[in-house]
Design a protein around this motif. Structure first.
Motif, PDB file in Angstrom:
ATOM      1  N   ALA A 135       2.682 107.568  83.187  1.00 33.90           N
ATOM      2  CA  ALA A 135       1.662 106.562  83.746  1.00 33.90           C
ATOM      3  C   ALA A 135       0.642 106.163  82.732  1.00 33.90           C
ATOM      4  CB  ALA A 135       1.059 107.061  84.781  1.00 33.90           C
ATOM      5  N   ASP A 136       0.180 107.175  82.026  1.00 34.64           N
ATOM      6  CA  ASP A 136      -0.678 107.280  80.888  1.00 34.64           C
ATOM      7  C   ASP A 136      -0.290 106.481  79.645  1.00 34.64           C
ATOM      8  OD1 ASP A 136      -2.558 108.858  82.506  1.00 34.64           O
ATOM      9  OD2 ASP A 136      -2.280 110.675  81.256  1.00 34.64           O
ATOM     10  N   ALA A 137       1.095 106.484  79.620  1.00 35.89           N
ATOM     11  CA  ALA A 137       1.710 105.490  78.315  1.00 35.89           C
ATOM     12  C   ALA A 137       1.839 104.197  78.754  1.00 35.89           C
ATOM     13  CB  ALA A 137       3.017 106.244  78.001  1.00 35.89           C
ATOM     14  N   GLU A 138       1.967 103.701  79.855  1.00 32.69           N
ATOM     15  CA  GLU A 138       1.876 102.472  80.356  1.00 32.69           C
ATOM     16  C   GLU A 138       0.507 101.809  80.213  1.00 32.69           C
ATOM     17  OE1 GLU A 138       3.540 102.202  84.177  1.00 32.69           O
ATOM     18  OE2 GLU A 138       5.687 102.748  83.750  1.00 32.69           O
ATOM     19  N   ALA A 139      -0.484 102.914  80.618  1.00 28.32           N
ATOM     20  CA  ALA A 139      -1.742 102.374  80.574  1.00 28.32           C
ATOM     21  C   ALA A 139      -2.137 102.060  78.815  1.00 28.32           C
ATOM     22  CB  ALA A 139      -2.715 103.336  81.262  1.00 28.32           C
ATOM     23  N   ALA A 140      -1.707 103.044  78.068  1.00 25.55           N
ATOM     24  CA  ALA A 140      -2.266 102.846  76.816  1.00 25.55           C
ATOM     25  C   ALA A 140      -1.365 101.784  76.211  1.00 25.55           C
ATOM     26  CB  ALA A 140      -1.300 103.972  75.973  1.00 25.55           C
ATOM     27  N   ASP A 141      -0.328 101.265  76.596  1.00 21.21           N
ATOM     28  CA  ASP A 141       0.372  99.851  76.177  1.00 21.21           C
ATOM     29  C   ASP A 141      -0.564  98.808  76.565  1.00 21.21           C
ATOM     30  OD1 ASP A 141       2.610 101.023  75.467  1.00 21.21           O
ATOM     31  OD2 ASP A 141       3.769 100.149  76.927  1.00 21.21           O
ATOM     32  N   ALA A 142      -1.324  98.914  77.941  1.00 24.41           N
ATOM     33  CA  ALA A 142      -2.303  97.879  78.251  1.00 24.41           C
ATOM     34  C   ALA A 142      -3.470  97.937  77.160  1.00 24.41           C
ATOM     35  CB  ALA A 142      -2.575  98.042  79.591  1.00 24.41           C
ATOM     36  N   ASP A 143      -3.850  99.124  76.811  1.00 27.98           N
ATOM     37  CA  ASP A 143      -4.936  99.232  75.787  1.00 27.98           C
ATOM     38  C   ASP A 143      -4.764  98.557  74.567  1.00 27.98           C
ATOM     39  OD1 ASP A 143      -6.348 100.938  77.659  1.00 27.98           O
ATOM     40  OD2 ASP A 143      -5.808 102.676  76.689  1.00 27.98           O
ATOM     41  N   VAL A 144      -3.562  98.639  73.921  1.00 27.19           N
ATOM     42  CA  VAL A 144      -3.290  98.241  72.816  1.00 27.19           C
ATOM     43  C   VAL A 144      -3.447  96.626  72.799  1.00 27.19           C
ATOM     44  CG1 VAL A 144      -1.136  97.620  71.018  1.00 27.19           C
ATOM     45  CG2 VAL A 144      -1.501  99.937  72.220  1.00 27.19           C
ATOM     46  N   ASP A 145      -2.908  95.771  74.118  1.00 29.64           N
ATOM     47  CA  ASP A 145      -2.952  94.484  74.150  1.00 29.64           C
ATOM     48  C   ASP A 145      -4.511  94.298  74.481  1.00 29.64           C
ATOM     49  OD1 ASP A 145      -0.441  94.114  73.979  1.00 29.64           O
ATOM     50  OD2 ASP A 145      -0.216  94.411  76.107  1.00 29.64           O
ATOM     51  N   ARG A 146      -5.230  94.971  75.214  1.00 28.15           N
ATOM     52  CA  ARG A 146      -6.825  94.613  75.268  1.00 28.15           C
ATOM     53  C   ARG A 146      -7.459  94.728  73.892  1.00 28.15           C
ATOM     54  NH1 ARG A 146     -10.428  98.212  76.408  1.00 28.15           N
ATOM     55  NH2 ARG A 146      -8.669  99.726  77.234  1.00 28.15           N
ATOM     56  N   TRP A 147      -7.036  95.726  73.293  1.00 28.68           N
ATOM     57  CA  TRP A 147      -7.765  95.894  72.057  1.00 28.68           C
ATOM     58  C   TRP A 147      -7.712  94.792  71.003  1.00 28.68           C
ATOM     59  CZ3 TRP A 147      -5.485 101.450  71.244  1.00 28.68           C
ATOM     60  CH2 TRP A 147      -6.167 102.483  72.175  1.00 28.68           C
ATOM     61  N   GLY A 148      -6.763  93.946  71.131  1.00 28.36           N
ATOM     62  CA  GLY A 148      -6.426  92.752  70.332  1.00 28.36           C
ATOM     63  C   GLY A 148      -5.718  93.068  69.057  1.00 28.36           C
ATOM     64  N   VAL A 149      -4.860  94.159  69.234  1.00 25.74           N
ATOM     65  CA  VAL A 149      -3.983  94.501  68.024  1.00 25.74           C
ATOM     66  C   VAL A 149      -2.954  93.818  67.362  1.00 25.74           C
ATOM     67  CG1 VAL A 149      -2.147  96.204  67.264  1.00 25.74           C
ATOM     68  CG2 VAL A 149      -4.113  96.874  68.781  1.00 25.74           C
ATOM     69  N   PRO A 150      -3.137  92.872  66.224  1.00 28.41           N
ATOM     70  CA  PRO A 150      -2.184  92.065  65.687  1.00 28.41           C
ATOM     71  C   PRO A 150      -0.759  92.106  65.963  1.00 28.41           C
ATOM     72  CG  PRO A 150      -3.899  92.681  63.984  1.00 28.41           C
ATOM     73  CD  PRO A 150      -3.767  93.850  65.194  1.00 28.41           C
ATOM     74  N   GLY A 151       0.080  91.181  66.076  1.00 34.24           N
ATOM     75  CA  GLY A 151       1.389  91.168  66.488  1.00 34.24           C
ATOM     76  C   GLY A 151       2.068  91.928  65.584  1.00 34.24           C
ATOM     77  N   ASP A 152       1.760  92.044  64.275  1.00 35.18           N
ATOM     78  CA  ASP A 152       2.397  92.615  63.211  1.00 35.18           C
ATOM     79  C   ASP A 152       2.413  94.267  63.248  1.00 35.18           C
ATOM     80  OD1 ASP A 152       0.031  92.643  62.418  1.00 35.18           O
ATOM     81  OD2 ASP A 152       0.511  92.479  60.110  1.00 35.18           O
ATOM     82  N   GLU A 153       1.375  94.759  64.086  1.00 27.90           N
ATOM     83  CA  GLU A 153       1.030  96.150  64.296  1.00 27.90           C
ATOM     84  C   GLU A 153       1.395  96.666  65.813  1.00 27.90           C
ATOM     85  OE1 GLU A 153      -0.086  98.158  62.240  1.00 27.90           O
ATOM     86  OE2 GLU A 153      -1.171  96.960  60.488  1.00 27.90           O
ATOM     87  N   ARG A 154       1.448  95.546  66.576  1.00 28.68           N
ATOM     88  CA  ARG A 154       1.707  96.110  68.112  1.00 28.68           C
ATOM     89  C   ARG A 154       2.712  96.872  68.311  1.00 28.68           C
ATOM     90  NH1 ARG A 154       3.886  95.334  72.614  1.00 28.68           N
ATOM     91  NH2 ARG A 154       2.712  95.484  74.695  1.00 28.68           N
TER      92      ARG A 154
END
Length: 369
Positions: free
Chosen positions: A140-159
């Motif tokens: 569950a924590d790993a799925e929430a971390a995916d949402a963090d990556v998107d919320r942080w605005g990580v560029p597509g080439d890094e995501r």
């Protein structure tokens, strides 16, 4: 044992080593040998796995009944188990003499070898309940971390790479403890008064262990002589890991004394040292600098000028869009090599810490998302 060489890192200021052997091993990038720290207490080193050129420390503690406890059995793998067996032979012990495995926290370089050793010795495994919860909720924590990556605005080439290393692509160990430890507990080692101190921050269930009789404190990754430990690297919590970490530094600092009664710090990496209070103060100052760095970067972005000082009034007449965590972290000056030099887990940690520092400064509301 000599490992593949690489250029030595630029030395960072820190307390002088108590152990010249460990300091020389750090300089030469070799594994330090078994070393007696006090009567019945020994340090030993474990190589990292996956070709990583580094090592961690474990500590053997002998009880009055001749039985042994080990604090942090290192990375998993046959080589480290064999290394432990050889180290035990030098002090007239064997694997079956170990009846307690204690871990400071859940990271693979500290907990990874626990199951190998438990099977080989029959010892019990002890950790804090928060580490058990983090292991139980890792999916569950790993799925929430995916949402963090998107919320942080990580560029597509890094995501995608960040999701693989920091989010749902990352897998923690699956280990079940036999004994859960709480703050103030005394480890079940005959004739020893080794007390548990809960020090959340690096992970939510990180533990230190203090033996006042021999003036020793085992600090895991909470306090290291030169490295500034990361925070929030084990399980999601409602609390800000930065707040927890600063409070935990105050707590261990209060344990120390001056002069001959000073605690000798037995850390998870680098070398043993004294001067716990001074090192804790330096770590607090580092975190204050990092908060200031994040706030300056955020204020510059809000002003529409990366170089603008807070409150300078410069920038366009219309307010810019709320910055993302990525944009703030990218403009921070404290990262060695800059944010773009980072990748994988290290990058995820830097972004998470940026957000926690801004939360601690009361500025999370100024961020996008």
């Amino acid at each position: 044992m000599t490992r593949p060489s690489r250029p030595s890192p630029t030395p960072r200021p820190g307390p002088a080593p108590v152990s010249p052997v460990q300091a020389e091993a750090l300089r030469s990038r070799t594994l330090p040998p078994v070393e007696e720290v006090r009567h019945g207490v020994w340090s030993l080193s474990f190589a990292f796995g996956h070709g990583i050129d580094d090592h961690s420390f474990g500590y053997l503690v002998e009880g009055s009944d001749g039985r042994l406890a080990i604090i942090d059995p290192g990375w998993h793998g046959a080589d480290n188990l064999e290394r432990l067996g050889a180290a035990l032979a030098t002090i007239d012990h064997e694997l079956s003499d170990i009846d307690l495995i204690v871990v400071t926290h859940l990271h693979v370089d500290h907990l990874g070898g626990a199951d190998d050793l438990r099977r080989a010795s029959g010892a019990r495994l002890a950790m804090h309940a928060a580490e058990e919860r983090a292991l139980d909720t890792r999916d569950a924590d790993a799925e929430a971390a995916d949402a963090d990556v998107d919320r942080w605005g990580v560029p597509g080439d890094e995501r995608d790479a960040l999701v693989a290393a920091w989010g749902s692509g990352r897998r923690l160990l699956s280990v079940e403890p036999d004994l859960l430890l709480a703050d103030g507990d005394v480890l079940p080692i005959a004739g020893r008064r080794l007390t548990v101190v809960h020090t959340p921050g690096h992970t939510s269930g990180h533990l230190c262990f203090v033996e006042p009789d021999q003036r020793l404190v085992f600090t895991g990754d909470h306090v290291l002589p030169r490295i500034n430990p990361g925070i929030g690297l084990g399980g999601r919590t409602a609390a800000n890991p930065l707040d927890d970490y600063l409070a935990s530094l105050d707590r261990v600092s209060a344990l120390d004394q001056e002069g001959a009664d000073a605690l000798e710090v037995c850390p998870g990496h680098e070398y043993r040292f004294t001067g716990l209070t001074e090192r804790a103060e330096a770590l607090v100052a580092h975190r204050a600098d990092r908060t200031d760095d994040a706030v300056r970067a955020l204020d510059g972005l809000l002003a529409g000028d990366a170089g603008a000082e807070p409150g300078s009034g410069s920038g366009p007449a219309s307010a810019p869009a709320a910055p993302t965590v990525w944009q703030v972290a990218e403009r921070m000056t404290g990262w060695r090599g800059g944010l773009r030099s980072m990748s994988g887990y290290v990058l995820g940690s830097a972004l998470a810490q940026t957000e926690w520092h801004l939360r601690g400064a009361g500025r999370a509301g100024d961020l996008a998302g």
